[in-house]
Scaffold this active site. Sequence first.
Site, short mmCIF file in Angstrom:
data_model
loop_
_atom_site.label_atom_id
_atom_site.label_comp_id
_atom_site.label_asym_id
_atom_site.label_seq_id
_atom_site.Cartn_x
_atom_site.Cartn_y
_atom_site.Cartn_z
N LYS A 133 -1.01 -2.03 -7.79
CA LYS A 133 -1.48 -1.00 -6.85
C LYS A 133 -0.76 0.32 -7.10
O LYS A 133 -0.91 1.29 -6.38
CB LYS A 133 -1.26 -1.47 -5.41
CG LYS A 133 -2.11 -2.70 -5.06
CD LYS A 133 -1.96 -3.08 -3.62
CE LYS A 133 -2.40 -4.49 -3.33
NZ LYS A 133 -3.83 -4.66 -3.16
N GLN A 176 0.83 -1.22 0.00
CA GLN A 176 0.00 0.00 0.00
C GLN A 176 0.86 1.26 0.00
O GLN A 176 0.50 2.25 -0.65
CB GLN A 176 -0.92 0.02 1.24
CG GLN A 176 -1.94 -1.09 1.28
CD GLN A 176 -2.96 -1.00 0.15
OE1 GLN A 176 -3.28 0.08 -0.32
NE2 GLN A 176 -3.45 -2.14 -0.29
N1 PLP Z 1 0.08 -6.57 1.58
C1 PLP Z 1 -0.83 -5.60 1.66
C2 PLP Z 1 -0.74 -4.57 2.73
C3 PLP Z 1 -1.86 -5.55 0.72
O1 PLP Z 1 -2.78 -4.57 0.79
C4 PLP Z 1 -1.93 -6.54 -0.28
C5 PLP Z 1 -3.04 -6.55 -1.24
O2 PLP Z 1 -4.10 -6.04 -0.98
C6 PLP Z 1 -0.92 -7.52 -0.32
C7 PLP Z 1 0.06 -7.52 0.63
C8 PLP Z 1 -0.92 -8.58 -1.37
O3 PLP Z 1 -0.77 -8.00 -2.62
P1 PLP Z 1 -0.95 -8.91 -3.93
O4 PLP Z 1 -2.28 -9.56 -3.80
O5 PLP Z 1 -0.88 -7.93 -5.05
O6 PLP Z 1 0.18 -9.88 -3.95
#
Ligand code: PLP
Length: 421
Positions: free
Chosen positions: A241, A218
Site C-alpha cells: 500500500k 492506510q
Molecule cells: N488494516 C487496514 C486498515 C487495511 O486497510 C488493510 C488492508 O486493506 C489491512 C489492515 C490488512 O493489510 P494486508 O492485507 O496487506 O495485510
Amino acid sequence: MNNLMIEVPEMEAKRIFEVEKIRADFPILQREVNGKPLVYLDNAATTQKPQTVIDNMIHYYTFENANIHRGLHFLSELATESYEKARLKVKEHINAMSVAEIIFVRGATEAINLIATSFCRGGFYKAGDEIIVTQMEHHANIVPWQILSQKKDIKLRVIPINEKGEIIFEEFEKLISDKTKLVSVVHTSNALGTINPVYDIVRVAHKHNIPVLLDGAQAIVHNKIDVQKLDCDFYVFSGHKLYGPTGIGVLYGKAHILNSMPPYQGGGDMIRTVCFEGSTFDDLPHKFEAGTPNIVGGIGLGAAIDYLNQFDFEDISRHEKELLNYATQKLQEIPGLKIIGTAENKASVLSFTIKDIHPYDIGTIIDTHGIAIRTGHHCTQPTMKYFNVPATARASFAIYNTKQEVDKLFAGLLKVKKMFG
Ligand code: PLP
C-alpha cells in the site's frame, strides 16, 4: 576552507511535485483497460508500483540472488547487505530508535497475528482481560484477537463511532479499566477515510500504562509517520500500500516490549543454538523472522521508500487532499449519492452508495469504462453494519491521480445512474 566558517550540511533538494511526471514513473498507468485509458482509483486496496521498485527487484534477481545471513560467499553477503539496507530505510522512514525494532513480516495482517500469538504464548493475558478496538477496524484487527480469545477468554471492547465515522472519544475513556491489556486501533480507516486522533489515544492509554498498537496500513502512505513522536508501542503496515511489493510488511515495536515477547515462529535464522534438549533464540529483529524471508520484497519496499522520499510529504498530502475535496464536491452533485464517512479529519478515501443501485453494479459498469474502484465491505463488516449498508463503492486516491480522473469517475457514475433509469 576558512576554519572560521561553519559547515552547513546540504539540505537534500526535494523533487518538484508534478503529477504528469509522477504518472510517467508508473508503467501500468500507461495501459488501457476495456479499450479505455486506465483510471486506477483502488489505491486503498493496493497501490501501483513505480519503475524504480520493479527495476530494483529485477536487479536483485538478475545480479544478487542468494540466501541471506547464512553464507560467507560474495552473493550472500551482497544480498544480506541489500536486505538489511532496506530495514535501515524503514527504520529511518518511520524514525524508529533502532533497526532491532523493525521486524519484516508479510504485511499488516501478519504483524497483528504475530503480536496476538506471541502475547498469548507469553502468558501476557488472563481470562477476562480486555482489548480495546474501534467500530471501524479492518478484519485484520478483529479476527486475530477473536482467535486469541478462544484460548484465553479475552474480550473485545469496541469504541463506538458517530454518524460521520469518528470515534466517540469520551466512550473510549470510559472503556478503559484495570482489565484493559491493549488498545489496538486503526490509524486511518480504509472504509471511511477517517484519521483517528492517535496522539490522544496513545496519551490516554499510557496514562493507564496500557500499550497501544496502531494499524497503519492506510496511514503510512498519506502521512509522514514518526513512531517516536507518536509514542505508540507497535505500528504495523504493508509494503504494497506504499508503492512497494506484496508479501512484505513491517511490524515496528518498542525494543523492550519485543524483547519480552516469545518468538512467533520457530526455524532457521531465528536461533542462536539448537539441540534436542532445547534452543536459544537470536536477538531482535531476527528472533521474529524464522526461515528465509521475502528478500526481494524487502528490497522492493526499500526502493519504494526511496521513491517517496524524493518528495516533500506536505506536497503529497496537499495533492491528495485537493483530490479528496474535489471528488467529494463533484460526487455530491449526483442525485441519490451518499458519502459514507464524513469525518473532519479524513484521508483520500471516498466511500459512497447510490440509492437503489447495488455497489457491485456500480463497480462492474464503470469498469467497462476503464475505471477501477472497489466495491464490497472492504473487510470492515462491523463498519458496514453500523452504517446499515451491505457494501459501499470506494474510490481512493494516490500520488499519481488527477482531477481529470475524478471527472471520468463522475461521468462514469452518471452513466450508471442513466442505465438504472
Ligand atoms: N488494516 C487496514 C486498515 C487495511 O486497510 C488493510 C488492508 O486493506 C489491512 C489492515 C490488512 O493489510 P494486508 O492485507 O496487506 O495485510
